[in-house]
Design an enzyme around this catalytic site. Structure first.
Site, mmCIF file in Angstrom:
data_model
loop_
_atom_site.group_PDB
_atom_site.id
_atom_site.type_symbol
_atom_site.label_atom_id
_atom_site.label_comp_id
_atom_site.label_asym_id
_atom_site.label_seq_id
_atom_site.Cartn_x
_atom_site.Cartn_y
_atom_site.Cartn_z
ATOM 1 N N HIS A 269 -3.616 -5.692 0.925
ATOM 2 C CA HIS A 269 -2.821 -5.705 2.320
ATOM 3 C C HIS A 269 -2.952 -7.380 2.588
ATOM 4 C CE1 HIS A 269 -2.612 -1.536 3.931
ATOM 5 N NE2 HIS A 269 -3.605 -1.407 3.024
ATOM 6 N N GLU B 296 -1.456 -8.675 4.830
ATOM 7 C CA GLU B 296 -1.258 -8.806 6.343
ATOM 8 C C GLU B 296 -2.663 -8.765 6.863
ATOM 9 O OE1 GLU B 296 -0.780 -6.036 4.680
ATOM 10 O OE2 GLU B 296 -1.120 -4.405 6.053
ATOM 11 N N CYS C 254 0.964 -1.331 -0.005
ATOM 12 C CA CYS C 254 -0.063 -0.067 0.050
ATOM 13 C C CYS C 254 0.853 1.278 0.121
ATOM 14 C CB CYS C 254 -1.040 -0.034 1.124
ATOM 15 S SG CYS C 254 -2.106 0.940 1.073
#
Lengths: 227, 757, 83
Positions: free
Chosen positions: A194, A196, A86
């Site tokens: 993302h 994660e 990002c």
């Protein structure tokens, strides 16, 4: 156990989440403050999401001048794995470590929503554990995530297999549905989604796991520079 | 030309208030002192019209660590974790500059929470606008939503929910409320107290400009030297709108939490309304010590600011820390790392001794430490001793006539299909613009009954627990009966938490009302507080904080009474997501809870969305009955909690029946699953759209077993139908294709916003 | 006549300008010293069909105040530009 440096700029905000993904797979995460000029002993670098330097001027525009970026460039030049998520992706393109640029989303609003990604190339540290055509549900969370580049760059990206992830349904107007790209060698990767945030079924998706396993070298063969 | 009003009146102080100030000081106040009282005794800072009523709310429970009156309420959530929560309004700033008004609202609430030592983990935003057919409303909605998104996303705190209400009573006075919840290891809890004579008051964060200098701006022209009148109020000195800087706030959060972790501060306080005067007087009053503030030490953004401007400025992103002198070097170094400006602006001093030999904590404003004293007032007189008003109250004279026009009396007419489609609105256009996932805690995000988070975060002890949050309001009910309406709003909120398996632990409220000088408004406020008290006592909930926003009116019309309930709940084991709305093909659908309202009517339509859309704003509001509500709510919460704890269950979906009634609840589940449902004939058309809390739509794949459990718990259950097909069918009244339901719901908000400017 | 109009929208004097201040703080690190008073703003360019320069500016001013800026916090300065 690998030591992964998670670079923290003032204004970063996904550093804890990136570190959590690393430790979840058994590796060690270490915060690297943006004024540091060495990455001694670090096996991989993550530039996390957030709003480095408030995203003022342009996302990534001020962060690329942070002292740590010189060290990150040297680390990448020696083949070290670097992942920009990002805002980290925005920093990498501003720093010229990845081609192209990121513009405001087509709809001119911030977008936080799940997206389905399609793996388009496995010749990168991020996607080496996945298979081409594999679909992964990973959320996006950005205002300026519409990937753009000139025709020449695009041809080159396609030719070299540098487009690593595409959106199944383009949420933001990215050229050629691009969600993530790698450098020519495949050791520097940036993506707007993302991974994660997709590490647990409790939170909606665990599809980011295969990407982090690739990046951290878990369950995959050692990465060989493409050249 | 008429002579200008006396200074104290121009500052918003009444003649009686001036008299009180003279009494406190034993002398005539100077103009700076008047300005300090003017802001601190304003309605906004002092709650002078509402405090007398707020005292009736229940505030205690064994798990409450900090109740009302501090920057945020705090509860013990278990496993060594304390959770802080606060709600506030930013209505008036948002009406003139929607982006910055909403953005600075977010900034302010975050500071209230990290002031307590908690890391802000989630924000919620209940928003109220006029109808979207008006272009100005669209401008306001887009501005407010992008302000919340721009600030909240950037500062790095997820926005996990809220509410969106459109009603013409908010056309010139939108309501922008914001709730924040944070968590901390219990031992990090700190209070805003100055103590220790010789300690330093350190201003952290932004420089001070002429932002938000409200009523006191009159001094810009009146001046200390008594120069010219208001005529010459020069443009550059006009009060300005506060501009938020999320980047500064982010660094401030990290710096302050690091200062607390390193044990470098004695007390800490945010700067909100009334700026430095508020922070210094409150910390000094709480600590019972004096405070000398040097106005020349405060870093300024603009040249030529007068002491009253410096002391009352509402410039954003500032905090006041009280530290011991030996820690100054460490504080300065830590602030340098985070690029946060730190400046010593005050000294904690001995309290003074007054004529009667009593010790008085004085706030002194000086020109340089040890320099000329520009103002000297007892700190507590500013902070805690504002006048208390018991304003006249009167039940609105026309209320009986309004109630008498009850839509429940008439046989509903028109097409139920069309009525249902009109009521469907998916707020996704709003919440897609919010980062709702940061910190990897969001198990249930925006757009559902309640939000559910893992109770985890940087620096917290590890825990399997979760916290649930909901904000609720029903101004339509509250306009008809503020007491029952508010009680039912609390019930609705508790029911929402049950859908994610959480047990309610504490309430915060944001009481948005009209002009308190109107006796009808004071009556509404008092009734609403009684209703909240009744519900909270009945359901065993403490109120641990709140905010009162008055003067919400435009063109002489008060808004409908809008008490917003923020509810915090805890779930002990959160290892699996709650069932949500995702029913599956073949599931049986049941209605859990009392089928009929305990009211004049079995299916009351007064104050419902259905009736309001027809221009029918009258009618009776259902009664609040704690026992019946609690039985259904506790049963559902228990069913869901066991699923969250990882146990097998036949329950596959749970949805609270809320605004819009049973038909809307079913249609929402159809829309998100793209699966149709076949429902039996209901008792009446009114049953489709009646609203009263304590009812749930539950899907189960073993209906016998589910009904047996409900019966054991003494909770009524009515079988409604079966999931399957491509149609939403409710008896002979509703027949709509799944696609139509989904597309109407998805497109409703965007289409209204996209209407030609 | 067709006039090319440039409208600069900047924050009014006294309004906090976080973007300008952040950029200003970053400059010394890049070796740019002695640069102060950095302010960020927006610039709009468009063509206006009007009888005269004055009329074009008047139209642009009204448009700028009603749409391009919020006069509560921003100043809009239209001028005739060179293409």
């Amino acid at each position: 156990m690998a030591r992964i440096g998670v670079v923290v700029f003032p204004g970063s905000n996904c550093e804890f989440d990136a570190a959590a993904a690393v430790t979840r797979l058994g590796d060690q995460a270490e915060f690297v403050w943006h004024t540091r000029t060495d990455l001694d002993g670090i096996d991989g670098v993550i530039l996390p999401g957030g709003f480095a330097h408030g995203d003022y001027l342009r996302p990534g525009a001020l962060a690329r001048f942070s002292p740590v970026m010189g060290a990150v460039e040297r680390f990448a030049a020696t083949g070290g794995p670097v992942l920009g998520i990002c805002n980290g992706f925005q920093v990498l393109v501003e720093a010229g470590m990845l081609p192209g640029a990121l513009q405001k989303n087509r709809g001119l609003t911030f977008l936080c929503q799940p997206t389905t990604l399609v793996v388009s190339s496995t010749s990168s540290v991020l996607t080496r554990g996945a298979t081409i055509g594999q679909e992964l549900v990973v959320p996006i969370n950005h205002f300026s995530g519409s990937y753009t580049c000139d025709d020449e760059t695009h041809d080159e990206l396609v030719r070299n297999g540098q487009i690593v992830l595409r959106y199944k349904e383009n949420p933001n107007g990215s050229r050629d549905d691009i969600a993530g790209v790698a450098n020519k060698s495949g050791n520097v990767v940036g993506l707007m989604p993302h991974p994660e945030r997709a590490m647990s079924a409790l939170l909606g998706s665990a599809d980011g796991m295969v990407l982090f396993e690739g990046f951290l070298g878990v369950k995959v063969a050692p990465f060989v520079l493409a050249h | 030309m008429s002579s200008p009003a006396p200074l104290h009146r121009a500052l918003g102080l009444t003649d009686t208030e001036l008299e009180s100030i003279r009494e406190v000081l034993g002398r005539e106040p100077n103009s700076l002192e008047l300005a300090l009282y003017g802001v601190m005794w304003s309605e906004h800072c002092s709650y002078k019209s509402s405090r007398i009523h707020l005292r009736r709310l229940p505030t205690e429970a064994p798990h409450v660590l900090v109740g009302p009156g501090e920057n945020a309420g705090v509860i013990d959530a278990g496993d060594g974790i304390a959770v802080a929560i606060r709600i506030e309004s930013h209505n008036h700033p948002s009406a003139i500059e929607p982006y910055q008004g909403a953005a600075t609202g977010v900034g302010g609430i975050l500071r209230d929470v990290f002031t307590m030592g908690a890391r802000p983990l989630a924000v919620m935003d209940p928003l109220f606008f006029g109808e979207l057919s008006d272009a100005r409303q669209r401008w306001l909605v887009e501005g407010v939503v992008s302000g919340i998104s721009g600030y909240g996303n950037s500062v790095g705190v997820p926005t996990i929910g809220g509410e969106l209400t459109f009603d013409d009573c908010y056309a010139s006075n939108p309501l922008v409320n914001v709730l924040c919840c944070g968590a901390m290891p219990i031992q990090r809890l700190v209070l805003g107290v100055a103590s220790g004579v010789g300690n330093l008051a350190v201003l952290l964060g932004s420089s001070t400009g002429r932002d938000g200098i409200g009523g006191v701006s009159v001094l810009a022209s009146a001046g200390f030297d008594g120069a010219d009148g208001a005529e010459s109020l020069d443009d550059a000195k006009r009060p300005s709108v506060q501009v938020g800087d999320p980047y500064e706030e982010k660094r401030l959060i990290e710096a302050c939490l690091a200062l607390l972790d390193d044990g470098l501060v004695v007390g800490i306080q945010d700067l909100g309304g009334a700026g430095i005067v508020c922070a210094t007087s409150e910390t000094a009053a709480r600590g019972g010590v004096g405070m000398d503030v040097d106005v020349t030490a405060i870093p300024l953004r603009e040249a030529g600011m007068a002491p009253f401007e410096i002391m009352t400025s509402e410039s954003q992103e500032r905090m006041l820390a009280i530290i011991t002198p030996e820690n100054w070097d460490a504080v300065a170094a830590l602030c340098t790392k985070w690029e946060v400006r730190a400046t010593i602006v005050g000294h904690v001093v001995e309290p003074s001794i007054d004529a009667n030999g009593r010790s008085v904590a004085m706030l002194r404003v000086r020109q340089g430490f040890g320099g000329e004293v520009l103002a000297e007032v007892p700190a507590s007189s500013l902070a805690d001793e504002a006048p208390l008003y018991n304003r006249p109250m009167a039940r609105p004279a026309d209320l009986d006539a309004i109630i008498a026009d009850d839509p429940s009396d008439d046989e509903p007419v028109g097409s139920p299909n069309d009525d249902l489609l009109e009521l469907l609105v998916d707020p996704a256009w709003v919440y897609r613009q919010y980062d709702s996932q940061l910190f990897l805690n969001t198990v249930v995000g925006p757009g559902r009954d309640a939000a559910l988070l893992r109770l985890a975060g940087p620096g917290l002890p590890s825990s399997e627990r979760g916290v649930a949050l909901s904000t609720d309001s029903n101004p339509r009910w509250c306009a008809l009966d503020p007491r029952a309406g508010t009680a039912l709003t609390v019930a609705e909120s508790v029911a929402n938490l049950a859908c994610v398996g959480a047990t309610a632990k504490a309430v915060v409220n944001c009481l948005n009302f009209g002009n308190p000088e109107h006796p009808e408004v004071m009556w509404q406020l008092s009734e609403a507080i009684d209703g909240m008290t009744e519900a909270c006592v009945g359901l065993g909930l403490p109120v641990i904080g709140g905010n009162v926003s008055l003067y919400n009116e435009s063109g002489g019309h008060d808004i409908d009474p809008t008490p917003v309930v923020g509810l915090l709940g805890v779930i002990e084991s959160l290892v699996a997501p709650p069932p949500g709305w995702e029913w599956r093909k073949g599931d049986d659908i049941v209605l859990v809870g009392a089928r009929h309202a305990n009211s004049h009517y079995r299916f009351p339509l007064g104050g419902t969305r259905w009736a309001t859309r027809r221009g029918r704003r009258g009618g009776h509001v259902p009664y609040f009955d704690a026992e019946t509500l609690a039985a259904a709510i506790n049963f559902v919460a228990g069913e869901v909690a066991s699923i969250c704890a990882g146990q097998a269950s036949d329950v596959t979906a749970v949805h609270d029946v809320g605004g819009g009634g049973l038909a809307v609840a079913l249609a929402e589940m159809v829309a998100v699953t793209a699966l149709g449902v076949e429902i039996v004939e209901l008792e009446s058309h009114a049953e489709l759209f009646a609203e009263f809390p304590g009812r749930f739509v539950v899907a189960t794949n073993d209906v016998q077993s589910f009904i047996a459990r409900a019966e054991l718990a003494g909770v009524p259950v009515v079988p409604l139908g079966t999931v399957g097909g491509r149609t939403l069918r409710i008896g002979s009244m509703i027949e709509l294709s799944v696609d139509e339901v989904a597309s109407r719901r998805r497109g409703a908000l965007e289409e209204s916003l996209a209407a030609v400017l | 006549m067709n006039y090319f109009v440039i409208v600069d929208v900047t924050l009014r004097k006294g309004i906090a300008d976080p973007e300008g201040s952040t950029i200003e703080r970053a400059l010394p690190a890049l070796g740019f010293t002695g640069v102060t008073n950095v302010h960020a703003g927006k610039s709009f360019r468009f063509d206006v069909e009007a009888e005269s320069e004055e009329a074009a500016l008047e139209k642009a001013t009204s448009l700028a105040e009603r749409l391009l800026s919020n006069p509560v916090i921003e100043d809009a300065l239209p001028r005739i530009g060179e293409r």
